[in-house]
Scaffold this active site. Structure first.
Site, PDB file in Angstrom:
ATOM      1  N   ASN A   8      -2.625  20.019   9.170  1.00 58.97           N
ATOM      2  CA  ASN A   8      -1.830  20.999   8.430  1.00 58.97           C
ATOM      3  C   ASN A   8      -2.218  21.079   6.960  1.00 58.97           C
ATOM      4  O   ASN A   8      -1.520  21.718   6.167  1.00 58.97           O
ATOM      5  CB  ASN A   8      -0.341  20.666   8.560  1.00 58.97           C
ATOM      6  CG  ASN A   8       0.172  20.884   9.969  1.00 58.97           C
ATOM      7  OD1 ASN A   8      -0.301  21.753  10.684  1.00 58.97           O
ATOM      8  ND2 ASN A   8       1.142  20.070  10.376  1.00 58.97           N
TER       9      ASN A   8
ATOM     10  N   CYS B   2       2.451  17.225  -0.171  1.00 66.35           N
ATOM     11  CA  CYS B   2       1.525  16.782  -1.207  1.00 66.35           C
ATOM     12  C   CYS B   2       0.113  17.150  -0.773  1.00 66.35           C
ATOM     13  O   CYS B   2      -0.277  16.905   0.372  1.00 66.35           O
ATOM     14  CB  CYS B   2       1.659  15.273  -1.407  1.00 66.35           C
ATOM     15  SG  CYS B   2       0.482  14.563  -2.581  1.00 66.35           S
TER      16      CYS B   2
ATOM     17  N   HIS C 262      -2.131  18.898   4.533  1.00 65.74           N
ATOM     18  CA  HIS C 262      -1.374  18.173   3.518  1.00 65.74           C
ATOM     19  C   HIS C 262      -1.424  16.686   3.871  1.00 65.74           C
ATOM     20  O   HIS C 262      -1.839  16.311   4.970  1.00 65.74           O
ATOM     21  CB  HIS C 262       0.066  18.678   3.389  1.00 65.74           C
ATOM     22  CG  HIS C 262       0.860  18.637   4.654  1.00 65.74           C
ATOM     23  ND1 HIS C 262       1.896  19.481   4.924  1.00 65.74           N
ATOM     24  CD2 HIS C 262       0.785  17.840   5.753  1.00 65.74           C
ATOM     25  CE1 HIS C 262       2.422  19.222   6.091  1.00 65.74           C
ATOM     26  NE2 HIS C 262       1.766  18.212   6.623  1.00 65.74           N
TER      27      HIS C 262
END
Length: 472
Positions: free
Chosen positions: A336, A373, A338
């Site tokens: 994904n 993040c 991240h």
């Protein structure tokens, strides 16, 4: 009557002679009608794919017979009913079998003949029934997945998989790390989606989610470890899903020792959907809910529900232990794009004092995921004892609600310039009295609160709470 054994290996007739082409042309002869019936009954096979070996009844055993050395081989031959000239009639219909028998079997001459034939028909019927039951069972039960070593159980609502604890998953004490446990949680969750036939083209996303450009993101997770498995142990992990409020999904795990059945760990998590392009949380479409709701299982892995819903305290003001400059590596990203949620745990534990890691083990961990993040983000990890955090929250009126830097003290340096290093990262030096207190603690649990945040603006990424018990 002609009997086809394999590729025409056996032929016979009703009036007393049967020849088998097995074992180098071994011949078996029978001298009476009844013995021929016994030979035929021992070698019957219909098109169900099952060989029948009829046990000799006491009424048949008394008849005389003349047998050569190949008789035992004859009992292992797969035979099918054939026509009088040895040609297979084809099909497995009842009328085909009746027609074939009517051509070659004359009317019964005695009650013994009738009894033997009834035994043959009873054997055919019983095995046919068993084959039908097996066929139905194979349609309802999901077999073991040979590659993933997993299967669906409990009415196909629970996915169960076994793992061997590998050498690269353990720490200095030969027990599995919490990160290894979390990775197994993630693996079983993804395999569950795959085994259920829901896997789309995303990282655990379903078909409906892929069509709506949605992905799963975890918002909260709690893990309770009762005992860590050691190197070489085989663990059995169950996972299932359930409803969580209006737009969420709950996923639970239960971990057991495969040999003893002892419960090793429990975990629960909450997941919501995020738009893959906008990176914003999205309301779960009814299409997605209709797809996953048939797989919901109303069961909870956690015994204490009050601890599951308890909120995590903020770290206000300066933290006791801080690591700055944590930079995600490319290998930390998942499909994904991240940072994977398991990586956050390693960053969070970077700030736990070595004295705690040496003498205590992690018993309970609760995580609240606030935002994702990326690879370019710089992360800061903060940790404090929970008791001191509550004191700070009551006594510090000027604390920032966003947990931003306060007078530079949370950026790895205090106003007096006090600085230390640990594992290559700068951190604020903990008060000596606090370190002395942790070292001398021999009994009782320790509780910490944790925070991962963006180093640039203090935006929260993950809040955490951990409870540590003394090692045995």
């Amino acid at each position: 009557m002609g009997i086809v054994a394999g590729a025409g290996l056996g032929r016979g007739n009703y009036f007393g002679r049967m020849e088998l082409g097995m074992c180098g042309g071994t011949t078996v002869s029978t001298s009476c009608q009844n013995c021929c019936l016994e030979a035929r009954s021992s070698l019957l096979k219909i098109s169900l794919g099952t060989t029948f070996h009829l046990l000799k009844s006491s009424s048949v055993r008394q008849f005389p017979r003349k047998t050569s050395a190949g008789w035992c081989a004859a009992r292992r031959v797969n035979a099918t009913i054939a026509t009088g000239n040895g040609a297979f009639t084809g099909g497995n219909r009842t009328e085909d079998i009746s027609e074939a028998l009517s051509r070659v079997v004359p009317p019964f001459q005695s009650e013994k003949d009738s009894a033997v034939f009834r035994v043959i028909l009873a054997a055919i019927a019983s095995v046919a029934l068993a084959a039908e039951k097996q066929r139905r069972r194979e349609k309802t039960e999901v077999p073991l997945d040979a590659l993933r070593q997993g299967r669906l159980v409990e009415s196909r609502l629970v996915y169960r998989q076994t793992f061997v604890i590998r050498s690269y998953e353990i720490g200095a004490d030969r027990t599995a790390s919490i990160e290894a446990m979390m990775n197994h949680f993630q693996e079983t969750a993804l395999n569950h989606v795959w085994m259920s036939g829901l896997a789309g083209d995303g990282f655990g996303a379903t078909h409906a989610m892929s069509r709506n450009n949605l992905i799963w993101v975890v918002t909260r997770m709690q893990v309770h470890v009762e005992q860590y498995p050691v190197w070489g142990n085989v663990v059995e992990m169950d996972t299932w899903v359930g409803a969580s409020k209006k737009n969420g999904m709950r996923r639970d795990w239960l971990v057991r020792d495969l040999k003893t059945g002892q419960i090793l760990a429990r975990a629960t998590s909450t997941w919501v959907t995020m738009n893959k392009e906008t990176r914003k949380l999205s309301k779960m479409p009814e299409e997605v809910r209709a797809e996953i709701s048939p797989h919901f299982h109303e069961r909870s892995a956690m015994n204490d529900q009050s601890e599951v819903t308890q909120r995590i305290s903020k770290i206000n003001g300066s933290a006791e232990y801080v690591h700055s400059g944590l930079m995600p590596r490319r290998s930390d990203l998942d499909m994904n794009q991240h940072v994977n949620n398991v990586k956050y745990i390693g960053w969070m534990l970077e700030t736990v004092p070595p004295a705690v890691l040496d003498r205590y083990e992690l018993a309970t961990m609760t995580l609240e995921y606030r935002r994702e993040c990326g690879q370019s983000d710089m992360v800061q990890s903060l940790t404090s004892l929970e008791s001191s955090t509550s004191d700070q929250s009551q006594g510090t009126a000027s604390s920032s609600e966003s947990n931003g830097p306060s007078n530079g003290e949370c950026n790895g340096a205090s106003s007096t310039g006090s600085k230390g290093t640990s594992n290559g990262f700068p951190h604020a030096t903990a008060p000596p009295t606090r370190m002395h207190e942790i070292k001398d603690t021999d009994a009782g649990d320790l509780r910490f609160v944790h925070l991962l945040r963006m180093e640039s603006d203090g935006t929260e990424i993950v809040r955490g709470r951990t409870r540590w018990r003394p090692k045995n």
